[in-house]
Design a protein around this motif. Structure first.
Motif, PDB file in Angstrom:
ATOM      1  N   ALA A 200     -76.495 -18.454  -4.079  1.00 54.40           N
ATOM      2  CA  ALA A 200     -77.350 -18.180  -5.233  1.00 54.40           C
ATOM      3  C   ALA A 200     -78.320 -17.046  -4.909  1.00 54.40           C
ATOM      4  CB  ALA A 200     -78.108 -19.441  -5.633  1.00 54.40           C
ATOM      5  N   LEU A 201     -78.938 -17.090  -3.723  1.00 54.53           N
ATOM      6  CA  LEU A 201     -79.931 -16.081  -3.376  1.00 54.53           C
ATOM      7  C   LEU A 201     -79.278 -14.734  -3.102  1.00 54.53           C
ATOM      8  CD1 LEU A 201     -82.237 -18.217  -1.042  1.00 54.53           C
ATOM      9  CD2 LEU A 201     -82.791 -17.369  -3.320  1.00 54.53           C
ATOM     10  N   ARG A 202     -78.093 -14.750  -2.482  1.00 50.08           N
ATOM     11  CA  ARG A 202     -77.452 -13.491  -2.090  1.00 50.08           C
ATOM     12  C   ARG A 202     -76.761 -12.806  -3.254  1.00 50.08           C
ATOM     13  NH1 ARG A 202     -77.998 -10.601   2.736  1.00 50.08           N
ATOM     14  NH2 ARG A 202     -78.859 -12.105   4.183  1.00 50.08           N
ATOM     15  N   THR A 203     -76.049 -13.594  -4.062  1.00 46.13           N
ATOM     16  CA  THR A 203     -75.173 -12.979  -5.059  1.00 46.13           C
ATOM     17  C   THR A 203     -75.522 -13.376  -6.490  1.00 46.13           C
ATOM     18  OG1 THR A 203     -73.534 -14.763  -5.091  1.00 46.13           O
ATOM     19  CG2 THR A 203     -73.301 -13.120  -3.361  1.00 46.13           C
ATOM     20  N   GLY A 204     -76.529 -14.261  -6.667  1.00 46.52           N
ATOM     21  CA  GLY A 204     -76.807 -14.783  -7.997  1.00 46.52           C
ATOM     22  C   GLY A 204     -77.591 -13.822  -8.878  1.00 46.52           C
ATOM     23  N   LYS A 205     -77.538 -14.099 -10.181  1.00 46.77           N
ATOM     24  CA  LYS A 205     -78.317 -13.325 -11.143  1.00 46.77           C
ATOM     25  C   LYS A 205     -79.230 -14.277 -11.903  1.00 46.77           C
ATOM     26  CE  LYS A 205     -75.834  -9.116 -11.802  1.00 46.77           C
ATOM     27  NZ  LYS A 205     -74.652  -9.427 -10.955  1.00 46.77           N
ATOM     28  N   GLU A 206     -80.488 -13.880 -12.063  1.00 50.76           N
ATOM     29  CA  GLU A 206     -81.438 -14.694 -12.810  1.00 50.76           C
ATOM     30  C   GLU A 206     -81.045 -14.733 -14.284  1.00 50.76           C
ATOM     31  OE1 GLU A 206     -84.084 -16.392 -11.990  1.00 50.76           O
ATOM     32  OE2 GLU A 206     -84.758 -15.704 -10.011  1.00 50.76           O
ATOM     33  N   THR A 207     -81.089 -15.928 -14.874  1.00 51.12           N
ATOM     34  CA  THR A 207     -80.892 -16.054 -16.311  1.00 51.12           C
ATOM     35  C   THR A 207     -81.969 -17.017 -16.802  1.00 51.12           C
ATOM     36  OG1 THR A 207     -79.495 -18.016 -16.344  1.00 51.12           O
ATOM     37  CG2 THR A 207     -78.388 -15.925 -15.895  1.00 51.12           C
ATOM     38  N   PRO A 208     -82.152 -17.104 -18.118  1.00 50.52           N
ATOM     39  CA  PRO A 208     -83.173 -18.040 -18.618  1.00 50.52           C
ATOM     40  C   PRO A 208     -82.908 -19.473 -18.154  1.00 50.52           C
ATOM     41  CG  PRO A 208     -82.445 -16.557 -20.356  1.00 50.52           C
ATOM     42  CD  PRO A 208     -81.554 -16.298 -19.185  1.00 50.52           C
ATOM     43  N   ARG A 209     -81.635 -19.821 -17.948  1.00 48.39           N
ATOM     44  CA  ARG A 209     -81.321 -21.208 -17.601  1.00 48.39           C
ATOM     45  C   ARG A 209     -81.258 -21.418 -16.092  1.00 48.39           C
ATOM     46  NH1 ARG A 209     -75.879 -21.638 -20.145  1.00 48.39           N
ATOM     47  NH2 ARG A 209     -75.849 -23.697 -19.167  1.00 48.39           N
ATOM     48  N   GLY A 210     -81.478 -20.393 -15.307  1.00 50.51           N
ATOM     49  CA  GLY A 210     -81.439 -20.555 -13.861  1.00 50.51           C
ATOM     50  C   GLY A 210     -80.677 -19.413 -13.208  1.00 50.51           C
ATOM     51  N   ILE A 211     -80.289 -19.605 -11.973  1.00 52.48           N
ATOM     52  CA  ILE A 211     -79.548 -18.570 -11.259  1.00 52.48           C
ATOM     53  C   ILE A 211     -78.059 -18.827 -11.405  1.00 52.48           C
ATOM     54  CG2 ILE A 211     -79.072 -17.551  -9.012  1.00 52.48           C
ATOM     55  CD1 ILE A 211     -81.847 -17.950  -8.185  1.00 52.48           C
ATOM     56  N   GLU A 212     -77.335 -17.809 -11.857  1.00 52.60           N
ATOM     57  CA  GLU A 212     -75.897 -17.914 -12.054  1.00 52.60           C
ATOM     58  C   GLU A 212     -75.209 -17.200 -10.906  1.00 52.60           C
ATOM     59  OE1 GLU A 212     -75.175 -17.069 -16.346  1.00 52.60           O
ATOM     60  OE2 GLU A 212     -73.134 -16.639 -15.643  1.00 52.60           O
ATOM     61  N   PHE A 213     -74.179 -17.818 -10.357  1.00 51.90           N
ATOM     62  CA  PHE A 213     -73.513 -17.161  -9.212  1.00 51.90           C
ATOM     63  C   PHE A 213     -72.059 -17.581  -9.121  1.00 51.90           C
ATOM     64  CE2 PHE A 213     -73.388 -20.840  -6.379  1.00 51.90           C
ATOM     65  CZ  PHE A 213     -74.366 -21.660  -6.934  1.00 51.90           C
ATOM     66  N   ASP A 214     -71.284 -16.725  -8.477  1.00 53.36           N
ATOM     67  CA  ASP A 214     -69.873 -17.014  -8.231  1.00 53.36           C
ATOM     68  C   ASP A 214     -69.734 -17.862  -6.982  1.00 53.36           C
ATOM     69  OD1 ASP A 214     -68.481 -15.788 -10.314  1.00 53.36           O
ATOM     70  OD2 ASP A 214     -68.752 -13.810  -9.407  1.00 53.36           O
ATOM     71  N   MET A 215     -68.735 -18.705  -6.973  1.00 54.86           N
ATOM     72  CA  MET A 215     -68.373 -19.457  -5.781  1.00 54.86           C
ATOM     73  C   MET A 215     -67.006 -18.938  -5.326  1.00 54.86           C
ATOM     74  SD  MET A 215     -68.276 -21.575  -3.419  1.00 54.86           S
ATOM     75  CE  MET A 215     -69.742 -22.560  -3.555  1.00 54.86           C
ATOM     76  N   PRO A 216     -67.007 -17.939  -4.446  1.00 49.28           N
ATOM     77  CA  PRO A 216     -65.731 -17.319  -4.064  1.00 49.28           C
ATOM     78  C   PRO A 216     -64.942 -18.142  -3.050  1.00 49.28           C
ATOM     79  CG  PRO A 216     -67.551 -16.212  -2.963  1.00 49.28           C
ATOM     80  CD  PRO A 216     -68.152 -17.297  -3.804  1.00 49.28           C
ATOM     81  N   LEU A 217     -65.484 -19.284  -2.642  1.00 45.37           N
ATOM     82  CA  LEU A 217     -64.788 -20.081  -1.631  1.00 45.37           C
ATOM     83  C   LEU A 217     -64.081 -21.271  -2.263  1.00 45.37           C
ATOM     84  CD1 LEU A 217     -67.376 -20.377   1.295  1.00 45.37           C
ATOM     85  CD2 LEU A 217     -66.138 -18.397   0.473  1.00 45.37           C
ATOM     86  N   SER A 218     -62.863 -21.521  -1.827  1.00 48.31           N
ATOM     87  CA  SER A 218     -62.161 -22.735  -2.254  1.00 48.31           C
ATOM     88  C   SER A 218     -62.753 -23.928  -1.527  1.00 48.31           C
ATOM     89  CB  SER A 218     -60.682 -22.618  -1.931  1.00 48.31           C
ATOM     90  OG  SER A 218     -60.489 -22.723  -0.532  1.00 48.31           O
ATOM     91  N   ARG A 219     -62.355 -25.128  -1.927  1.00 53.48           N
ATOM     92  CA  ARG A 219     -62.833 -26.335  -1.239  1.00 53.48           C
ATOM     93  C   ARG A 219     -62.503 -26.273   0.250  1.00 53.48           C
ATOM     94  NH1 ARG A 219     -64.920 -26.189  -5.233  1.00 53.48           N
ATOM     95  NH2 ARG A 219     -64.959 -27.651  -6.976  1.00 53.48           N
ATOM     96  N   THR A 220     -61.309 -25.786   0.538  1.00 59.04           N
ATOM     97  CA  THR A 220     -60.904 -25.683   1.947  1.00 59.04           C
ATOM     98  C   THR A 220     -61.785 -24.678   2.686  1.00 59.04           C
ATOM     99  OG1 THR A 220     -58.652 -26.133   1.212  1.00 59.04           O
ATOM    100  CG2 THR A 220     -58.931 -25.323   3.455  1.00 59.04           C
ATOM    101  N   ASP A 221     -62.071 -23.552   2.031  1.00 58.55           N
ATOM    102  CA  ASP A 221     -62.949 -22.555   2.655  1.00 58.55           C
ATOM    103  C   ASP A 221     -64.321 -23.159   2.947  1.00 58.55           C
ATOM    104  OD1 ASP A 221     -61.026 -20.565   2.524  1.00 58.55           O
ATOM    105  OD2 ASP A 221     -61.688 -19.876   0.554  1.00 58.55           O
ATOM    106  N   ILE A 222     -64.873 -23.849   1.944  1.00 59.22           N
ATOM    107  CA  ILE A 222     -66.195 -24.462   2.129  1.00 59.22           C
ATOM    108  C   ILE A 222     -66.152 -25.419   3.307  1.00 59.22           C
ATOM    109  CG2 ILE A 222     -67.945 -25.921   1.059  1.00 59.22           C
ATOM    110  CD1 ILE A 222     -67.052 -24.916  -1.650  1.00 59.22           C
ATOM    111  N   ALA A 223     -65.089 -26.217   3.347  1.00 60.30           N
ATOM    112  CA  ALA A 223     -64.960 -27.183   4.435  1.00 60.30           C
ATOM    113  C   ALA A 223     -64.909 -26.463   5.783  1.00 60.30           C
ATOM    114  CB  ALA A 223     -63.708 -28.027   4.226  1.00 60.30           C
ATOM    115  N   GLU A 224     -64.156 -25.369   5.847  1.00 60.46           N
ATOM    116  CA  GLU A 224     -64.045 -24.642   7.113  1.00 60.46           C
ATOM    117  C   GLU A 224     -65.366 -23.987   7.501  1.00 60.46           C
ATOM    118  OE1 GLU A 224     -60.831 -21.840   7.020  1.00 60.46           O
ATOM    119  OE2 GLU A 224     -59.352 -23.380   6.531  1.00 60.46           O
ATOM    120  N   TYR A 225     -66.144 -23.612   6.505  1.00 58.33           N
ATOM    121  CA  TYR A 225     -67.426 -22.967   6.795  1.00 58.33           C
ATOM    122  C   TYR A 225     -68.470 -23.994   7.226  1.00 58.33           C
ATOM    123  CZ  TYR A 225     -71.532 -19.993   5.987  1.00 58.33           C
ATOM    124  OH  TYR A 225     -72.700 -19.269   6.126  1.00 58.33           O
TER     125      TYR A 225
END
Lengths: 233, 233
Positions: free
Chosen positions: A147-172
């Motif tokens: 969120a901090l690195r790649t997110g964009k501020e919007t009225p409803r909060g910070i919007e961001f992409d999740m470029p990692l799959s579940r497996t990627d997240i697990a490996e990280y």
DNA sequence: CGTAGATTTGAGTTCTGTCAAATTTTGTGG
DNA sequence: CCACAAAATTTGACAGAACTCAAATCTACG
């Protein structure tokens, strides 16, 4: 206005290989290739290590502006830089060419050295995250980071992409893909993050995420855009 | 014969603070102090981070010849360098002074930069150890590291000091002190390492240790004395 | 010799991993 | 646009490794 590093990079033109990447594309890093410097221009990249027995692991995430020197990669079996974003661009040049540039322009040398030091600090904090936090806290830390690195501020909060799959997240995060899925389900239901689309989330309050993990303040200092570690050249 | 780095270090004499240390001595690293470079002359040191809730963690071990730049330390609450060996010596100088030296002598700049890159690689491999190995494998990795870095060959195997307490080992390997004790008991009974005295072990076969942990070869390449990463200047 | 601290060990608990099945999503071709 | 196959994700049930707490033992040091 041109910054010093822009000017310096122009001098490098002839040595730089510009590599546009698509989603699952991988750049191999081997000890035989020789010492290499990678400069992330756009997109998110994963530094992934593969072990003998087919196990994988993601050592580090790379964001635009980051530098990565292949000599700073441990001598594991196979290490690669994998493109996580749909599209991105990464620049590659030999470390020897970078050194020649450094000799001529101390400012570029300093900038690069500082960036590499930042990589080290990121590895250390990631170490702390994996070593000391529970699964839920680790996922909260990753969400903060993205969120901090790649997110964009919007009225409803910070919007961001999740470029990692579940497996990627697990490996990280040194977890299991099933466990990650369970944790994300809990985070959805508790409202910490809300999925907007496939691979896109909105986080209403980064503060709430930070409260979920004991080293929230450190993660904020490390990844917040105007951080003191992002050195102006 | 004087190496280039020796000569360069002589030029630094006036800026270097030489700090002899005893066992539990600690050097605070704070962001306010300013960017600092530490040069390990002798002894083993621990880079320890303390969190808000009183929890500790050891991010990295430092051995003679290592460099440590404070900007490469993440912005955690409190970070310190703690002396683990009974006696040692560490040199401190401001990063700005180091930079001036680098401008004048590219060889020193390269040597230091390469050493700092090695630190990064060590952090990354430690990451892999914590993230992917079982408790027994992690302790085996630590034993390999200490044996290769600080051990002396004897007819009966490699003899080395264990400058870390059970709690230190636990903080370094992301385990519990009780668990570490249990694992060490198992390693003693299986004969992988044999205690010679308080804080001193002998390891009959590093190969046997390496077989205990999946990334044994990488640890060997990383810590073995004649490794390609130990750059001659 | 006695005390404070470190280490060892046991018993019970918890978190996460493993395995399997159900469900959703994605990409492809008709 | 829809149907289908392949892949990714979700969820449940169970097992195992490591943590917690507590007591016993050992070690260093005055």
């Amino acid at each position: 206005m041109k910054s010093a590093s822009d000017i310096a990079l122009q001098q490098l033109e002839s040595h730089i290989v510009r590599i546009p990447t698509r989603k699952p594309q991988k750049l191999a890093i081997s000890t035989e290739t020789g010492d290499t410097l990678f400069l992330i221009q756009s997109g998110v990249y994963l530094v992934r290590a593969k072990w003998c027995d087919g196990r994988h692991q993601i050592l580090l995430l790379l964001y635009p502006g980051d530098c990565m020197r292949s000599a700073a990669i441990p001598p594991l079996e196979r290490v690669e830089i994998a493109a996580a974003s749909e599209a991105g661009e990464i620049w590659r040049l030999r470390w020897s060419a970078a050194l020649r540039l450094f000799d001529g322009d101390p400012n570029v040398a300093r900038h690069t050295t500082d960036r590499l030091a930042e990589q080290t600090a990121r590895l250390a904090i990631h170490n702390a995250i994996i070593a000391g936090l529970t699964g839920d806290e680790r996922v909260a830390a990753l969400m903060m980071e993205l969120a901090l690195r790649t997110g964009k501020e919007t009225p409803r909060g910070i919007e961001f992409d999740m470029p990692l799959s579940r497996t990627d997240i697990a490996e990280y995060l040194a977890l299991n893909a099933d466990t990650v899925s369970r944790i994300l389900s809990r985070m959805r239901s508790s409202g910490l993050v809300t999925p907007l689309a496939r691979c896109r989330y909105i986080c209403g309050s980064v503060e709430a995420l930070a409260r979920e993990c004991p080293i929230g303040p450190a993660i904020r200092r490390m990844h917040e855009p105007a951080s003191s570690l992002t050195l102006a050249v």
